[in-house]
Design a protein around this motif. Structure first.
Motif, PDB file in Angstrom:
ATOM      1  N   ALA A 127      -8.723  10.113  -6.830  1.00 16.55           N
ATOM      2  CA  ALA A 127      -9.083   8.552  -7.329  1.00 16.55           C
ATOM      3  C   ALA A 127      -7.721   7.752  -6.944  1.00 16.55           C
ATOM      4  O   ALA A 127      -8.042   6.450  -6.664  1.00 16.55           O
ATOM      5  N   ASP A 128      -6.580   7.910  -7.433  1.00 16.49           N
ATOM      6  CA  ASP A 128      -5.606   7.026  -7.447  1.00 16.49           C
ATOM      7  C   ASP A 128      -5.288   6.874  -5.695  1.00 16.49           C
ATOM      8  O   ASP A 128      -5.058   5.652  -5.368  1.00 16.49           O
ATOM      9  N   ALA A 181       1.498  19.000 -17.762  1.00 15.14           N
ATOM     10  CA  ALA A 181       0.295  20.146 -18.014  1.00 15.14           C
ATOM     11  C   ALA A 181      -0.459  19.576 -19.155  1.00 15.14           C
ATOM     12  O   ALA A 181      -0.857  20.397 -20.108  1.00 15.14           O
ATOM     13  N   ALA A 182      -0.798  18.507 -18.872  1.00 11.41           N
ATOM     14  CA  ALA A 182      -1.737  17.703 -20.252  1.00 11.41           C
ATOM     15  C   ALA A 182      -3.334  17.729 -19.866  1.00 11.41           C
ATOM     16  O   ALA A 182      -4.048  17.893 -20.518  1.00 11.41           O
ATOM     17  N   ASN A 183      -3.380  18.189 -18.551  1.00 14.20           N
ATOM     18  CA  ASN A 183      -4.804  18.434 -18.077  1.00 14.20           C
ATOM     19  C   ASN A 183      -4.978  19.535 -17.207  1.00 14.20           C
ATOM     20  O   ASN A 183      -3.947  20.367 -17.053  1.00 14.20           O
ATOM     21  N   THR A 184      -5.933  20.000 -16.988  1.00 13.15           N
ATOM     22  CA  THR A 184      -6.343  21.214 -16.200  1.00 13.15           C
ATOM     23  C   THR A 184      -6.081  20.533 -14.526  1.00 13.15           C
ATOM     24  O   THR A 184      -5.841  19.319 -14.217  1.00 13.15           O
ATOM     25  N   ALA A 185      -5.570  21.596 -13.710  1.00 14.42           N
ATOM     26  CA  ALA A 185      -5.536  21.695 -12.208  1.00 14.42           C
ATOM     27  C   ALA A 185      -6.724  20.664 -11.531  1.00 14.42           C
ATOM     28  O   ALA A 185      -6.447  19.810 -10.844  1.00 14.42           O
ATOM     29  N   ALA A 186      -7.917  21.043 -11.827  1.00 11.88           N
ATOM     30  CA  ALA A 186      -9.031  20.417 -11.370  1.00 11.88           C
ATOM     31  C   ALA A 186      -9.053  19.019 -11.778  1.00 11.88           C
ATOM     32  O   ALA A 186      -9.351  17.918 -10.806  1.00 11.88           O
ATOM     33  N   GLU A 187      -8.653  18.748 -13.004  1.00 13.20           N
ATOM     34  CA  GLU A 187      -8.704  17.233 -13.533  1.00 13.20           C
ATOM     35  C   GLU A 187      -7.607  16.562 -12.771  1.00 13.20           C
ATOM     36  O   GLU A 187      -7.697  15.333 -12.343  1.00 13.20           O
ATOM     37  N   ILE A 188      -6.522  16.992 -12.839  1.00  9.03           N
ATOM     38  CA  ILE A 188      -5.292  16.126 -12.113  1.00  9.03           C
ATOM     39  C   ILE A 188      -5.648  16.014 -10.567  1.00  9.03           C
ATOM     40  O   ILE A 188      -5.367  14.913 -10.123  1.00  9.03           O
ATOM     41  N   LEU A 189      -6.011  16.930 -10.006  1.00  7.79           N
ATOM     42  CA  LEU A 189      -6.714  16.714  -8.682  1.00  7.79           C
ATOM     43  C   LEU A 189      -7.644  15.776  -8.452  1.00  7.79           C
ATOM     44  O   LEU A 189      -7.425  14.730  -7.397  1.00  7.79           O
ATOM     45  N   GLU A 190      -8.564  15.576  -9.151  1.00  5.44           N
ATOM     46  CA  GLU A 190      -9.572  14.618  -9.156  1.00  5.44           C
ATOM     47  C   GLU A 190      -8.896  13.244  -9.438  1.00  5.44           C
ATOM     48  O   GLU A 190      -9.040  12.269  -8.787  1.00  5.44           O
ATOM     49  N   GLN A 231       0.726  -1.065   0.076  1.00 10.74           N
ATOM     50  CA  GLN A 231       0.033  -0.067   0.053  1.00 10.74           C
ATOM     51  C   GLN A 231       0.671   1.310   0.105  1.00 10.74           C
ATOM     52  O   GLN A 231       0.393   2.284  -0.718  1.00 10.74           O
ATOM     53  N   LEU A 232       2.100   1.327   0.663  1.00  9.18           N
ATOM     54  CA  LEU A 232       2.993   2.445   0.663  1.00  9.18           C
ATOM     55  C   LEU A 232       3.374   2.532  -0.745  1.00  9.18           C
ATOM     56  O   LEU A 232       3.468   3.576  -1.266  1.00  9.18           O
ATOM     57  N   ARG A 233       3.890   1.582  -1.473  1.00  8.90           N
ATOM     58  CA  ARG A 233       4.122   1.451  -2.917  1.00  8.90           C
ATOM     59  C   ARG A 233       3.214   2.056  -3.753  1.00  8.90           C
ATOM     60  O   ARG A 233       3.349   3.026  -4.520  1.00  8.90           O
ATOM     61  N   ALA A 234       1.869   1.724  -3.589  1.00  7.94           N
ATOM     62  CA  ALA A 234       0.554   2.240  -4.228  1.00  7.94           C
ATOM     63  C   ALA A 234       0.671   3.891  -4.063  1.00  7.94           C
ATOM     64  O   ALA A 234       0.228   4.599  -4.800  1.00  7.94           O
ATOM     65  N   VAL A 235       0.718   4.303  -2.865  1.00  7.76           N
ATOM     66  CA  VAL A 235       0.613   5.728  -2.485  1.00  7.76           C
ATOM     67  C   VAL A 235       1.660   6.558  -3.081  1.00  7.76           C
ATOM     68  O   VAL A 235       1.391   7.292  -3.631  1.00  7.76           O
ATOM     69  N   ARG A 247     -16.015   7.875 -10.461  1.00  9.86           N
ATOM     70  CA  ARG A 247     -15.563   7.101  -9.382  1.00  9.86           C
ATOM     71  C   ARG A 247     -14.892   8.074  -8.320  1.00  9.86           C
ATOM     72  O   ARG A 247     -15.144   7.964  -6.895  1.00  9.86           O
ATOM     73  N   ALA A 248     -13.920   9.035  -8.530  1.00  8.52           N
ATOM     74  CA  ALA A 248     -13.500   9.963  -7.902  1.00  8.52           C
ATOM     75  C   ALA A 248     -14.582  10.725  -7.185  1.00  8.52           C
ATOM     76  O   ALA A 248     -14.210  11.133  -5.692  1.00  8.52           O
TER      77      ALA A 248
END
Length: 453
Positions: free
Chosen positions: A155-156, A142-151, A124-128, A309-310
């Motif tokens: 989720a991850d 910078a392929a996505n917006t800040a909101a999309e990256i945060l979402e 789980q530490l590796r997953a985090v 899901r996020a």
């Protein structure tokens, strides 16, 4: 001597992934002394990927395969070595000698649970760590917006955190019996949701883990049904609800919701042309709407399953996990990009349908997917084969409701059944199918009403 959590850096200023090889060896070695250790590891670990070393992944996968295949499995270094030799993987794990080393590396026989928990914790530490690195890469590219990256990061991280708390599962008949008796005495499943239409409630229940698909043609009322249903759960039953809309923006969703709750002509609300009588009705509905903090309308552009899901995880983290999710509509969901260019639209819709089903099962809530019919369904009573782009919708759904308005031949709402709409229960795994419920179609007020009084 216990190995350190972190290995020496292989790249400047970048730590190696967390792991504990000593615990991995002890966990695997335990299975050679007691078959019960296999059950313990299988319950504790999320999969063979929880082992850091690839050879440990291979050994665990092989042991588990032998255990599940045979009625009286013989698990020891010699039999596992023979199995690995037959599969051509013995050299990959270091030969038979390494399996004997595993058996000798167990400090205390009978402590498989403790070793497995250490292995799982480091996984789980590796997953985090992987989730945070992935988020950093998205930021730097910078392929996505800040909101999309945060979402996506939320989720991850939620996926990485899944399973952190050990759940005492109640799986046996003995464990489940008294709860089942309580349900029988109550006369209903306490986890199930009802709909705003009593006639439909006599046929179906919205149960946790179900995918309920509602099909209709263009302009046939599927969005009204979805919004009416979510509003009933959130505003009448007081339970959190999420509407993920690819069909309409937030302003139009609010206009339809207000029209249905206040009894105001939706056209007046959309055009912002309210009369004095309209304002009076809006003000009467205001207290209910102002306190609807548990009713989430997500009109984010390019909604994907990952974003939905996020959003569900965000609601859960905020203290009000949704009791129902309505996706409007399935074919407008943006498929997750996985680099495969050869996928057909039918395959994409099949993945979306299966993904919504898995979402329902993961969060133990009913997910209502609104879906579009093919053009061939116009002018006749629909069938389950009329869903646009994919037939897999029928397979994934627990309940399928087909909507049909009995219009005149010229397409107008006239004739003996003017103002009516039929809900055809075409599939119902927990009850009768083929039943038809007729409702009053009040498009002017963006709502469907029961005709049963």
């Amino acid at each position: 001597m216990t190995e350190p959590l972190w290995e020496p850096n292989t790249i400047a200023d970048e730590p190696a992934m967390p792991h504990n090889l000593e615990a991995e060896r002890a966990a695997l070695g335990s299975v050679f002394f007691d078959l019960a250790a296999i059950d313990i590891l299988d319950r504790t670990l999320s999969g063979y990927e929880d082992f850091y070393e690839q050879r440990h992944q291979i050994i665990w996968r092989t042991v588990l395969g032998m255990y599940c295949r045979d009625r009286k499995p013989k698990i020891d270094p010699i039999t596992v070595s023979a199995e690995l030799l037959a599969s051509g993987e013995l050299t990959k794990v270091g030969g038979a000698a390494y399996l004997h080393q595993l058996a000798q590396s167990v400090p205390v026989v009978g402590n498989a649970a403790g070793y497995a928990e250490i292995v799982r914790e480091h996984a789980q530490l590796r997953a985090v760590l992987a989730a945070t690195r992935k988020a950093s890469q998205r930021v730097l590219s910078a392929a996505n917006t800040a909101a999309e990256i945060l979402e996506a990061a939320m989720a991850d991280l939620q996926a990485a955190a899944k399973g952190v708390d050990t759940v005492d599962e109640k799986l046996s008949v003995a464990d489940r019996w008294m709860g089942f008796i309580d349900e029988l005495e109550a006369g209903h499943d306490p986890r199930a949701l009802d709909t705003p239409w009593p006639d439909l409630n006599d046929i179906i229940e919205l149960k946790p883990g179900q995918l309920v698909t509602v099909g209709a043609g263009t302009g046939q009322g599927k969005s009204l049904l979805g919004m009416n249903l979510a509003a009933h759960v959130a505003l009448t039953r007081g339970k959190p609800a999420l509407v993920a809309s690819m069909e309409m923006g937030g302003s139009e969703l609010m206009a339809r919701l207000t029209a249905a709750e206040a009894g105001v002509d939706v056209d007046h609300l959309i055009r912002r042309k309210l009369e004095a009588a309209d304002w009076e009705k809006v003000f009467r509905a205001a207290p209910k709407m102002q306190n609807a903090g548990n009713f989430i309308l997500d009109d984010s552009p390019n909604l994907t399953l990952g974003k939905i899901r996020a959003r569900v995880r965000w609601m859960a983290a905020s203290g009000w996990p949704p009791a129902i999710v309505v996706a409007d509509y399935l074919q407008l969901l943006t498929p997750e990009s996985n680099g495969k260019k050869e996928k057909t639209r039918a395959n994409e819709v099949a993945e979306l349908s299966r993904g919504l089903k898995l979402l329902a099962m993961e969060f133990e809530i009913p997910v209502v997917a609104l879906a579009q019919f093919n053009r061939g369904a116009v002018g006749r009573q629909p069938m389950v084969s009329d869903f646009k782009d994919s037939s897999s919708i029928e397979q994934d759904s627990n309940v399928i409701i087909l909507m049909h308005r009995p219009l005149a031949e010229d397409g107008t709402d006239t004739g003996p059944r003017a103002g009516e709409i039929d809900l055809i229960v075409a599939k119902n795994r927990n009850g009768a199918s083929g039943r038809i419920v007729s409702l009053a179609f009040q498009g002017r007020f963006a709502r469907l009403r029961s005709m049963a009084g």
